[in-house]
Design a protein around this motif. Sequence first.
Motif, PDB file in Angstrom:
ATOM      1  N   SER A  52       0.800  -1.230   0.000  1.00  0.00           N
ATOM      2  CA  SER A  52       0.000   0.000   0.000  1.00  0.00           C
ATOM      3  C   SER A  52       0.829   1.275   0.000  1.00  0.00           C
ATOM      4  CB  SER A  52      -0.936  -0.004   1.210  1.00  0.00           C
ATOM      5  OG  SER A  52      -1.781  -1.117   1.169  1.00  0.00           O
ATOM      6  N   LYS A  53       1.802   1.355   0.921  1.00  0.00           N
ATOM      7  CA  LYS A  53       2.611   2.577   1.033  1.00  0.00           C
ATOM      8  C   LYS A  53       3.457   2.790  -0.218  1.00  0.00           C
ATOM      9  CE  LYS A  53       4.522   6.085   3.219  1.00  0.00           C
ATOM     10  NZ  LYS A  53       5.559   6.456   2.258  1.00  0.00           N
ATOM     11  N   ALA A  54       4.047   1.710  -0.706  1.00  0.00           N
ATOM     12  CA  ALA A  54       4.872   1.815  -1.910  1.00  0.00           C
ATOM     13  C   ALA A  54       4.018   2.173  -3.119  1.00  0.00           C
ATOM     14  CB  ALA A  54       5.617   0.506  -2.163  1.00  0.00           C
ATOM     15  N   LEU A  55       2.785   1.664  -3.154  1.00  0.00           N
ATOM     16  CA  LEU A  55       1.864   1.976  -4.246  1.00  0.00           C
ATOM     17  C   LEU A  55       1.555   3.472  -4.264  1.00  0.00           C
ATOM     18  CD1 LEU A  55      -0.080   1.065  -6.502  1.00  0.00           C
ATOM     19  CD2 LEU A  55      -1.824   0.750  -4.724  1.00  0.00           C
ATOM     20  N   GLN A  56       1.276   4.017  -3.106  1.00  0.00           N
ATOM     21  CA  GLN A  56       1.001   5.453  -3.012  1.00  0.00           C
ATOM     22  C   GLN A  56       2.211   6.264  -3.453  1.00  0.00           C
ATOM     23  OE1 GLN A  56      -0.500   6.882   0.761  1.00  0.00           O
ATOM     24  NE2 GLN A  56       0.327   8.926   0.419  1.00  0.00           N
ATOM     25  N   ASP A  57       3.386   5.907  -2.944  1.00  0.00           N
ATOM     26  CA  ASP A  57       4.604   6.635  -3.297  1.00  0.00           C
ATOM     27  C   ASP A  57       4.875   6.565  -4.798  1.00  0.00           C
ATOM     28  OD1 ASP A  57       4.937   7.224  -0.649  1.00  0.00           O
ATOM     29  OD2 ASP A  57       6.454   5.694  -0.271  1.00  0.00           O
ATOM     30  N   GLU A  98       0.634 -12.023   0.578  1.00  0.00           N
ATOM     31  CA  GLU A  98       1.428 -12.831  -0.342  1.00  0.00           C
ATOM     32  C   GLU A  98       2.641 -12.054  -0.849  1.00  0.00           C
ATOM     33  OE1 GLU A  98      -0.989 -14.255  -3.502  1.00  0.00           O
ATOM     34  OE2 GLU A  98      -2.229 -15.533  -2.219  1.00  0.00           O
ATOM     35  N   LEU A  99       2.409 -10.785  -1.143  1.00  0.00           N
ATOM     36  CA  LEU A  99       3.512  -9.939  -1.608  1.00  0.00           C
ATOM     37  C   LEU A  99       4.587  -9.809  -0.537  1.00  0.00           C
ATOM     38  CD1 LEU A  99       1.716  -6.950  -3.429  1.00  0.00           C
ATOM     39  CD2 LEU A  99       3.254  -8.620  -4.456  1.00  0.00           C
ATOM     40  N   ARG A 122      12.032  -0.573   3.524  1.00  0.00           N
ATOM     41  CA  ARG A 122      12.416   0.222   2.345  1.00  0.00           C
ATOM     42  C   ARG A 122      11.517  -0.091   1.153  1.00  0.00           C
ATOM     43  NH1 ARG A 122      17.768  -0.885   4.138  1.00  0.00           N
ATOM     44  NH2 ARG A 122      17.939  -2.644   2.673  1.00  0.00           N
ATOM     45  N   LYS A 123      10.976  -1.289   1.136  1.00  0.00           N
ATOM     46  CA  LYS A 123      10.085  -1.688   0.044  1.00  0.00           C
ATOM     47  C   LYS A 123       8.663  -1.164   0.244  1.00  0.00           C
ATOM     48  CE  LYS A 123      12.968  -4.204  -2.410  1.00  0.00           C
ATOM     49  NZ  LYS A 123      13.274  -3.919  -3.837  1.00  0.00           N
ATOM     50  N   GLY A 124       8.427  -0.538   1.382  1.00  0.00           N
ATOM     51  CA  GLY A 124       7.126   0.080   1.623  1.00  0.00           C
ATOM     52  C   GLY A 124       6.168  -0.695   2.503  1.00  0.00           C
ATOM     53  N   TYR A 125       6.659  -1.739   3.147  1.00  0.00           N
ATOM     54  CA  TYR A 125       5.784  -2.532   4.010  1.00  0.00           C
ATOM     55  C   TYR A 125       5.705  -1.905   5.394  1.00  0.00           C
ATOM     56  CZ  TYR A 125       5.915  -6.041   0.339  1.00  0.00           C
ATOM     57  OH  TYR A 125       5.799  -6.683  -0.869  1.00  0.00           O
ATOM     58  N   ILE A 161       5.457  -6.306   9.084  1.00  0.00           N
ATOM     59  CA  ILE A 161       6.781  -6.939   9.000  1.00  0.00           C
ATOM     60  C   ILE A 161       7.048  -7.760  10.263  1.00  0.00           C
ATOM     61  CG2 ILE A 161       9.270  -6.531   8.900  1.00  0.00           C
ATOM     62  CD1 ILE A 161       8.642  -3.960   7.303  1.00  0.00           C
ATOM     63  N   ALA A 162       6.785  -7.137  11.400  1.00  0.00           N
ATOM     64  CA  ALA A 162       7.043  -7.832  12.685  1.00  0.00           C
ATOM     65  C   ALA A 162       6.205  -9.100  12.782  1.00  0.00           C
ATOM     66  CB  ALA A 162       6.703  -6.887  13.831  1.00  0.00           C
ATOM     67  N   SER A 163       4.953  -9.042  12.363  1.00  0.00           N
ATOM     68  CA  SER A 163       4.070 -10.200  12.414  1.00  0.00           C
ATOM     69  C   SER A 163       4.599 -11.308  11.494  1.00  0.00           C
ATOM     70  CB  SER A 163       2.661  -9.782  11.986  1.00  0.00           C
ATOM     71  OG  SER A 163       1.807 -10.904  11.950  1.00  0.00           O
ATOM     72  N   ALA A 164       5.020 -10.928  10.312  1.00  0.00           N
ATOM     73  CA  ALA A 164       5.524 -11.919   9.343  1.00  0.00           C
ATOM     74  C   ALA A 164       6.809 -12.568   9.842  1.00  0.00           C
ATOM     75  CB  ALA A 164       5.752 -11.247   7.983  1.00  0.00           C
ATOM     76  N   LEU A 165       7.680 -11.772  10.448  1.00  0.00           N
ATOM     77  CA  LEU A 165       8.957 -12.289  10.927  1.00  0.00           C
ATOM     78  C   LEU A 165       8.761 -13.267  12.082  1.00  0.00           C
ATOM     79  CD1 LEU A 165      11.275  -9.140  10.748  1.00  0.00           C
ATOM     80  CD2 LEU A 165      11.372 -11.184   9.318  1.00  0.00           C
TER      81      LEU A 165
END
Length: 258
Positions: free
Chosen positions: A171-176, A210-211, A242-245, A250-254
């Motif tokens: 989402s953030k990277a899409l906006q940027d 998934e992304l 840096r990829k916009g996540y 990120i913390a949840s995925a890790l």
Amino acid sequence: MKITKIEKKKRLYLLELDDSERLYITEDTIVRFMLSKGMEIEEQDLQEIQEYAQFSHGKNLALYHLSFKQRTTQEVRNYLVAHGIEESIISSVIGKLKADSWLDDRQYAQSFIQSNLLSGDKGPYVLQQKLSQKGISSAVIEEELNQSDFTELTDKVAEKLLKKYLGNLPSKALQDKILQSLINKGFSYSQAKAAYQHLEIEEDEESQQELLYKELDKQYRKYSKKYDGYDLKQRLTQALARKGYDFSDIASALREYL
């Protein structure tokens, strides 16, 4: 002195005088001065004929150049210079073309901007640069751009960008990406921001997840060769951020991944 020959040579006519003087003239010149073989002319008349012939030739060249498409004053001037027309003649030709409405930089700017609004994808800053390169004054450009509404065009370009990048970026990277792309096309930040806010973005949470995991796999392969434990976790967090996540995602995925 007497005219001994008038002979057509492609676009011009060769005029010869009995004193061996030769000059090239246009058909307009022949008509204007009613020139014909055997006609007697004075020195003063010859000078006037020469000056008008140069003016007429320059005007015909300019009209030929304008016959293909609308052009600016600078474009016509450059064309005449390239064809060896003297500066004093060029100024006279430009003046005549403007008087007869063949040249109108303001109208050119209006048409250029409207064409872009209808079928282009450039914002005002790019248009300003392009028109300036064509020799149109900054005052005229600014006035015409200020009278133009870019809202619909900005929205349309933003929609195309959304279709291009949706599903490929967080989402953030899409906006940027959309904002930066609009700015690169010449729209102001405020125009880009407004267009982004007009977008109807349906976020697919599963797709976003998934992304994130796909990118996490990629970054893990890269960093796990050199780092482990806390250092690896920090490297992965920074890379994904840096990829916009989002940091919470990120913390949840890790937590699940490591």
